[in-house]
Design an enzyme around this catalytic site. Structure first.
Site, PDB file in Angstrom:
ATOM      1  N   CYS A   1       0.862  -1.017  -0.182  1.00 21.34           N
ATOM      2  CA  CYS A   1       0.090   0.017  -0.254  1.00 21.34           C
ATOM      3  C   CYS A   1       0.955   1.354  -0.025  1.00 21.34           C
ATOM      4  O   CYS A   1       2.029   1.220   0.377  1.00 21.34           O
ATOM      5  CB  CYS A   1      -0.944   0.203   1.330  1.00 21.34           C
ATOM      6  SG  CYS A   1      -2.054  -1.180   1.493  1.00 21.34           S
TER       7      CYS A   1
ATOM      8  N   ARG B   1       3.031  -0.346  -5.263  1.00 19.07           N
ATOM      9  CA  ARG B   1       3.083  -0.413  -4.024  1.00 19.07           C
ATOM     10  C   ARG B   1       1.701  -1.463  -3.781  1.00 19.07           C
ATOM     11  O   ARG B   1       1.611  -2.026  -2.937  1.00 19.07           O
ATOM     12  CB  ARG B   1       3.240   0.199  -2.707  1.00 19.07           C
ATOM     13  CG  ARG B   1       4.384   0.961  -2.983  1.00 19.07           C
ATOM     14  CD  ARG B   1       4.627   2.016  -1.711  1.00 19.07           C
ATOM     15  NE  ARG B   1       4.475   1.380  -0.549  1.00 19.07           N
ATOM     16  CZ  ARG B   1       5.518   1.336   0.376  1.00 19.07           C
ATOM     17  NH1 ARG B   1       6.654   1.803   0.050  1.00 19.07           N
ATOM     18  NH2 ARG B   1       5.467   0.845   1.696  1.00 19.07           N
TER      19      ARG B   1
ATOM     20  N   TRP C   1      -3.302  -2.441  -1.346  1.00 18.82           N
ATOM     21  CA  TRP C   1      -2.993  -3.791  -1.725  1.00 18.82           C
ATOM     22  C   TRP C   1      -3.842  -4.661  -0.436  1.00 18.82           C
ATOM     23  O   TRP C   1      -3.257  -4.600   0.363  1.00 18.82           O
ATOM     24  CB  TRP C   1      -1.779  -4.092  -1.881  1.00 18.82           C
ATOM     25  CG  TRP C   1      -1.277  -5.507  -2.480  1.00 18.82           C
ATOM     26  CD1 TRP C   1      -0.980  -6.023  -3.506  1.00 18.82           C
ATOM     27  CD2 TRP C   1      -1.036  -6.534  -1.284  1.00 18.82           C
ATOM     28  NE1 TRP C   1      -0.739  -7.212  -3.675  1.00 18.82           N
ATOM     29  CE2 TRP C   1      -0.462  -7.782  -2.329  1.00 18.82           C
ATOM     30  CE3 TRP C   1      -1.039  -6.931  -0.036  1.00 18.82           C
ATOM     31  CZ2 TRP C   1      -0.282  -8.891  -1.784  1.00 18.82           C
ATOM     32  CZ3 TRP C   1      -0.615  -7.988   0.626  1.00 18.82           C
ATOM     33  CH2 TRP C   1      -0.260  -9.094  -0.476  1.00 18.82           C
TER      34      TRP C   1
ATOM     35  N   ASN D   1      -1.143   2.039   6.278  1.00 16.92           N
ATOM     36  CA  ASN D   1      -0.374   0.578   5.781  1.00 16.92           C
ATOM     37  C   ASN D   1      -0.077  -0.213   6.816  1.00 16.92           C
ATOM     38  O   ASN D   1       0.270   0.234   8.079  1.00 16.92           O
ATOM     39  CB  ASN D   1       1.019   1.066   5.070  1.00 16.92           C
ATOM     40  CG  ASN D   1       0.963   1.990   3.853  1.00 16.92           C
ATOM     41  OD1 ASN D   1      -0.273   2.146   3.296  1.00 16.92           O
ATOM     42  ND2 ASN D   1       1.990   2.432   3.320  1.00 16.92           N
ATOM     43  N   GLY D   2      -0.082  -1.417   6.712  1.00 14.50           N
ATOM     44  CA  GLY D   2       0.429  -2.332   7.689  1.00 14.50           C
ATOM     45  C   GLY D   2      -0.829  -3.351   8.124  1.00 14.50           C
ATOM     46  O   GLY D   2      -1.900  -3.193   7.475  1.00 14.50           O
TER      47      GLY D   2
ATOM     48  N   GLU E   1      14.374 -19.248 -10.635  1.00 13.84           N
ATOM     49  CA  GLU E   1      13.891 -17.699 -11.140  1.00 13.84           C
ATOM     50  C   GLU E   1      13.229 -17.756 -12.281  1.00 13.84           C
ATOM     51  O   GLU E   1      12.253 -17.071 -12.378  1.00 13.84           O
ATOM     52  CB  GLU E   1      15.340 -16.842 -11.155  1.00 13.84           C
ATOM     53  CG  GLU E   1      14.994 -15.597 -11.537  1.00 13.84           C
ATOM     54  CD  GLU E   1      14.195 -14.668 -10.648  1.00 13.84           C
ATOM     55  OE1 GLU E   1      13.838 -15.041  -9.543  1.00 13.84           O
ATOM     56  OE2 GLU E   1      13.943 -13.480 -11.039  1.00 13.84           O
TER      57      GLU E   1
ATOM     58  N   LYS F   1       9.500 -16.106 -12.702  1.00 12.58           N
ATOM     59  CA  LYS F   1       9.069 -15.094 -13.750  1.00 12.58           C
ATOM     60  C   LYS F   1       7.918 -15.573 -14.615  1.00 12.58           C
ATOM     61  O   LYS F   1       6.938 -14.822 -14.721  1.00 12.58           O
ATOM     62  CB  LYS F   1      10.432 -14.745 -14.511  1.00 12.58           C
ATOM     63  CG  LYS F   1      11.507 -14.156 -14.109  1.00 12.58           C
ATOM     64  CD  LYS F   1      11.182 -12.718 -13.846  1.00 12.58           C
ATOM     65  CE  LYS F   1      10.525 -12.404 -12.281  1.00 12.58           C
ATOM     66  NZ  LYS F   1      11.504 -12.306 -11.196  1.00 12.58           N
TER      67      LYS F   1
ATOM     68  N   GLU G   1       4.829 -15.233 -12.259  1.00 13.75           N
ATOM     69  CA  GLU G   1       4.276 -13.929 -11.940  1.00 13.75           C
ATOM     70  C   GLU G   1       3.767 -13.205 -13.095  1.00 13.75           C
ATOM     71  O   GLU G   1       2.630 -12.618 -13.059  1.00 13.75           O
ATOM     72  CB  GLU G   1       5.686 -12.952 -11.592  1.00 13.75           C
ATOM     73  CG  GLU G   1       6.119 -13.635 -10.277  1.00 13.75           C
ATOM     74  CD  GLU G   1       7.474 -12.847 -10.067  1.00 13.75           C
ATOM     75  OE1 GLU G   1       7.384 -12.059  -9.125  1.00 13.75           O
ATOM     76  OE2 GLU G   1       8.370 -12.673 -10.753  1.00 13.75           O
TER      77      GLU G   1
ATOM     78  N   HIS H   1      12.650 -37.922  -8.448  1.00 12.37           N
ATOM     79  CA  HIS H   1      12.012 -37.990  -7.073  1.00 12.37           C
ATOM     80  C   HIS H   1      10.440 -37.624  -7.209  1.00 12.37           C
ATOM     81  O   HIS H   1      10.081 -37.188  -6.012  1.00 12.37           O
ATOM     82  CB  HIS H   1      12.715 -37.569  -6.205  1.00 12.37           C
ATOM     83  CG  HIS H   1      14.226 -38.193  -6.402  1.00 12.37           C
ATOM     84  ND1 HIS H   1      14.225 -39.478  -5.949  1.00 12.37           N
ATOM     85  CD2 HIS H   1      15.523 -37.656  -6.632  1.00 12.37           C
ATOM     86  CE1 HIS H   1      15.755 -39.942  -6.050  1.00 12.37           C
ATOM     87  NE2 HIS H   1      16.396 -38.727  -6.093  1.00 12.37           N
TER      88      HIS H   1
ATOM     89  N   LYS I   1       5.026  -4.657  -5.786  1.00  8.49           N
ATOM     90  CA  LYS I   1       6.436  -4.423  -5.857  1.00  8.49           C
ATOM     91  C   LYS I   1       7.194  -4.784  -4.420  1.00  8.49           C
ATOM     92  O   LYS I   1       8.203  -4.897  -4.282  1.00  8.49           O
ATOM     93  CB  LYS I   1       6.866  -3.268  -6.400  1.00  8.49           C
ATOM     94  CG  LYS I   1       8.199  -3.066  -6.876  1.00  8.49           C
ATOM     95  CD  LYS I   1       8.549  -3.623  -7.935  1.00  8.49           C
ATOM     96  CE  LYS I   1      10.173  -3.757  -8.251  1.00  8.49           C
ATOM     97  NZ  LYS I   1      10.656  -4.631  -8.795  1.00  8.49           N
TER      98      LYS I   1
HETATM   99  C1  G6P Z   1       7.927  -9.155  -4.181  1.00  5.73           C
HETATM  100  C2  G6P Z   1       8.132  -8.908  -5.553  1.00  5.73           C
HETATM  101  C3  G6P Z   1       9.196  -9.715  -5.999  1.00  5.73           C
HETATM  102  C4  G6P Z   1      10.447  -9.593  -5.056  1.00  5.73           C
HETATM  103  C5  G6P Z   1      10.071  -9.901  -3.540  1.00  5.73           C
HETATM  104  C6  G6P Z   1      11.182  -9.456  -2.553  1.00  5.73           C
HETATM  105  O1  G6P Z   1       7.328 -10.382  -3.904  1.00  5.73           O
HETATM  106  O2  G6P Z   1       6.985  -9.105  -6.263  1.00  5.73           O
HETATM  107  O3  G6P Z   1       9.767  -9.453  -7.189  1.00  5.73           O
HETATM  108  O4  G6P Z   1      11.401 -10.324  -5.473  1.00  5.73           O
HETATM  109  O5  G6P Z   1       8.884  -9.062  -3.416  1.00  5.73           O
HETATM  110  O6  G6P Z   1      11.363  -8.167  -2.781  1.00  5.73           O
HETATM  111  P1  G6P Z   1      12.728  -7.152  -2.425  1.00  5.73           P
HETATM  112  O7  G6P Z   1      12.175  -5.934  -2.448  1.00  5.73           O
HETATM  113  O8  G6P Z   1      12.813  -7.556  -0.956  1.00  5.73           O
HETATM  114  O9  G6P Z   1      13.766  -7.664  -3.066  1.00  5.73           O
END
Ligand code: G6P
Length: 605
Positions: A2, A27, A74, A98-99, A478, A482, A485, A501, A600
């Site tokens: 947020c 955010r 959010w 926020n929080g 990763e 990706k 996501e 396994h 983000k």
């Molecule tokens: C969220 C984002 C990811 C990111 C993760 C950790 O889940 O969508 O892209 O890798 O947070 O974020 P940070 O800012 O701690 O790297």
């Protein structure tokens, strides 16, 4: 998660609140809202979806107060609806938050008994009514303190009042909050990025702080309710970096500028003339480190896994890695000769910050690797290593991953050199090899066209699997992350040796399987795993090196990355996987920069 903005001015604040909310959309973007004081009353406007929707509402029904608060949400407590959007207002006060307020149910019951009628399902509305209630019997500052005392959990708050119609109040416990100073106006923001379009003079609130802003004055009170002066920081000016330019979206820009990310980062840390890495004043003597613990979330965590391989390869230090949300609740055996390294693009991720706090409470030495140097994680750690990637706007992390891996790689070779775990000749060789990395990354960007074709295979697929061994394993994780996501396709990343396994049961005719098999010491073994996949009908996309000619006929597509030192191969493996996720998502018309349900900066648990 947020975003909060607050402005106290001597002119209408609406346009600037909207502009700041747009910057804060990274955010959260479930809903948005604004509250100002118009003709002596609180005027609240909110909507579901993006800030654009709010702007349309304000265009039809302007709200031109001289002070106000705004929020992008959010959702945590309660669905992403208009009612649950912030601000939450009574006739007397309006609050953005926020929080999470952990005891909101109990507080709500007590307030309902007093006759307060709740409109939303949020935890925030209790703050609105607590304040409204205390304001009946107490002055402003006492009503705020009484309210904050009642709250358990974490929060950053922005508040305006009908009666005190020239002030904006901010309060922080756990969630970050900053104050900015402008010409005849002052600002409150959940991060400096929100404020940067208006000012680069910033003060960060500490835990427990309350601030009171008018258009020409800012007062701070600490957790003991004592008036305090706080330092004003001058932030660097990077207004222009976060523009899309000719790119369709931020993510394609961020993927395509990774050679520059790498170049900048290497320039910051590596002195090619002296063949030296500029890293000094470690919080612990590298020679005495017993163990390094690497902690992060999501993509940042994947960079920690890659680092484990590098540190183990170059040093005699034992390495542990952990996801922050697990680390923070485990019964950790702390040791004063350990170094705790926190990796985070935003530097605001709640779990990573909490894991860092836990280490600090236990008097451990901490180091952070962040993109945002003004962030909470950077400010809380003993030693900060910025990745210098510039603002990353796309929610799914790309260039920050390259930057995180690069700093971790550089750190691993520097520590090993100080400890004499590698000799000077090897150290110099590693430094020399880094010089070529940006250009090699640039070469992998040329896979665009080929990957666009490969992406079509993923459209009808039920899912996808990514396999790799050694340093290709974190990259497989990763790559799968990706794809999930961005394209909402189920994807699994696995160490190739683990296939038999369990995951092998998933292989069926046509299932896309991405095999990462650079010509390293794992190559033959990975290729055997690839054959097992082919034998069961999997559609294999093989990523290997240029000098490799031993390619099976039954491989659907092959991408050959440039040859380099095995330890740098992960950087080159990463790019085609980012492009793959990007193009699958594009073909599926997904929102590339803002994937559904994600944000983000995850500032809640
Ligand atoms: C969220 C984002 C990811 C990111 C993760 C950790 O889940 O969508 O892209 O890798 O947070 O974020 P940070 O800012 O701690 O790297």
């Amino acid at each position: 998660m947020c975003g909060i903005i607050g402005i106290a001015s001597n002119k209408s604040v609406t346009a600037n609140i909207i502009q700041s909310l747009k910057r804060l959309e990274y955010r959260g973007y479930d809903s948005a809202g604004i509250a100002t004081i118009v003709n002596g009353n609180i005027d609240e406007k909110k909507c579901t979806g993006r800030v654009d929707n709010l702007e349309k509402i304000l265009f039809k029904n302007p709200s031109n107060g001289f002070l106000g608060i705004g929020h992008v949400r959010w959702a945590t407590h309660g669905a992403a609806s208009q009612i649950n959007a912030h601000p939450h207002s009574s006739e007397e006060v309006s609050v953005v938050h926020n929080g999470i307020i952990e005891n909101s149910d109990e507080l709500k019951k007590n307030l309902e008994k007093k006759g307060y009628k709740f409109k939303s399902q949020t935890d925030t509305e209790v703050i609105t009514f607590l304040l409204t209630d205390f304001l009946k019997d107490f002055n402003l500052i006492n009503a705020i303190n009484k309210t904050l005392e009642k709250l358990n959990g974490s929060f950053a708050l922005g508040i305006i009042f009908k009666k005190y119609n020239d002030i904006v109040v901010g309060a922080r416990r756990g969630s970050p909050l900053a104050v900015g100073y402008g010409p005849e106006e002052n600002y409150l923001g959940s991060d400096s990025y929100a404020l940067k379009s208006m000012t680069n003079k910033i003060t960060y609130l500490d835990d427990g702080d309350v601030c009171i802003l008018t258009n020409n004055k800012v007062e701070f009170y600490n957790s003991k309710n004592k008036k305090v002066n706080k330092e004003i920081l001058m932030l660097s000016d990077d207004k222009n970096i976060a523009e899309k330019g000719d790119y369709k979206d931020f993510m394609s820009k961020e993927i395509n500028e990774q050679n520059i990310t790498a170049k900048t980062c290497i320039k910051e840390y590596v002195d090619q003339l002296r063949k030296e890495i500029n890293l000094y004043n470690f919080p612990v003597k590298p020679e005495e480190i017993k163990k390094i613990v690497l902690i992060g979330c999501g993509t940042a965590y994947h960079s920690c896994i890659a680092a484990k391989y590098w540190f183990e390869e170059f040093t005699n230090i034992s390495i542990e890695i952990d996801v922050a949300s697990e680390f923070r609740y485990r019964k950790i055996k702390f040791h004063k000769k350990n170094l705790y390294v926190f990796v985070s693009q935003s530097g605001e991720t709640a779990d990573t910050l909490a894991a860092l706090d836990l280490c600090k409470k236990n008097n451990m030495k901490t180091c952070s690797i962040v993109n945002v140097v003004e962030s909470s994680i950077a400010r809380s750690s003993d030693f900060v290593l910025p990745i210098h990637a510039g603002p990353e706007i796309g929610v799914a992390s790309t260039k920050a991953f390259i930057g995180q891996m690069l700093v971790l790689y550089i750190l691993s070779i520097k520590i090993s050199e100080i400890r004499k775990d590698i000799n000077k000749a090897e150290y110099t060789k590693k430094i020399n090899e880094l010089k070529n990395l940006p250009d090699l990354i640039k070469k992998t960007l040329k896979f665009q066209d080929k990957i666009q074709v490969i992406a079509k295979d993923f459209l009808k697929a039920k899912g996808a699997i990514f396999l790799g061994r050694g340093l290709s394993f974190p990259i497989a994780l990763e790559g799968a992350l990706k794809l999930k996501e961005l394209s909402y396709l189920h994807a699994e990343g696995y160490p190739a040796g683990e296939m038999k396994h369990g995951p092998l049961a998933l292989i069926e005719e046509g299932l896309p399987v991405v095999i990462l098999a650079p010509k390293d010491r794992y190559y033959e073994k990975t290729i055997s795993n690839m054959q097992e996949v082919i034998a069961r009908g999997g559609k294999v996309i093989l990523i290997t090196n240029e000098y490799n000619n031993v390619i099976s006929e039954n491989v659907r597509s092959t991408l050959k990355i440039p040859n380099t030192d095995d330890h740098l191969t992960p950087f080159l493996m990463t790019v085609p996987l980012q492009l793959l996720a990007y193009h699958v998502a594009s073909l599926k018309n997904c929102n590339i920069d803002k994937p559904r349900n994600l944000a983000k900066s995850v500032t809640v648990e």
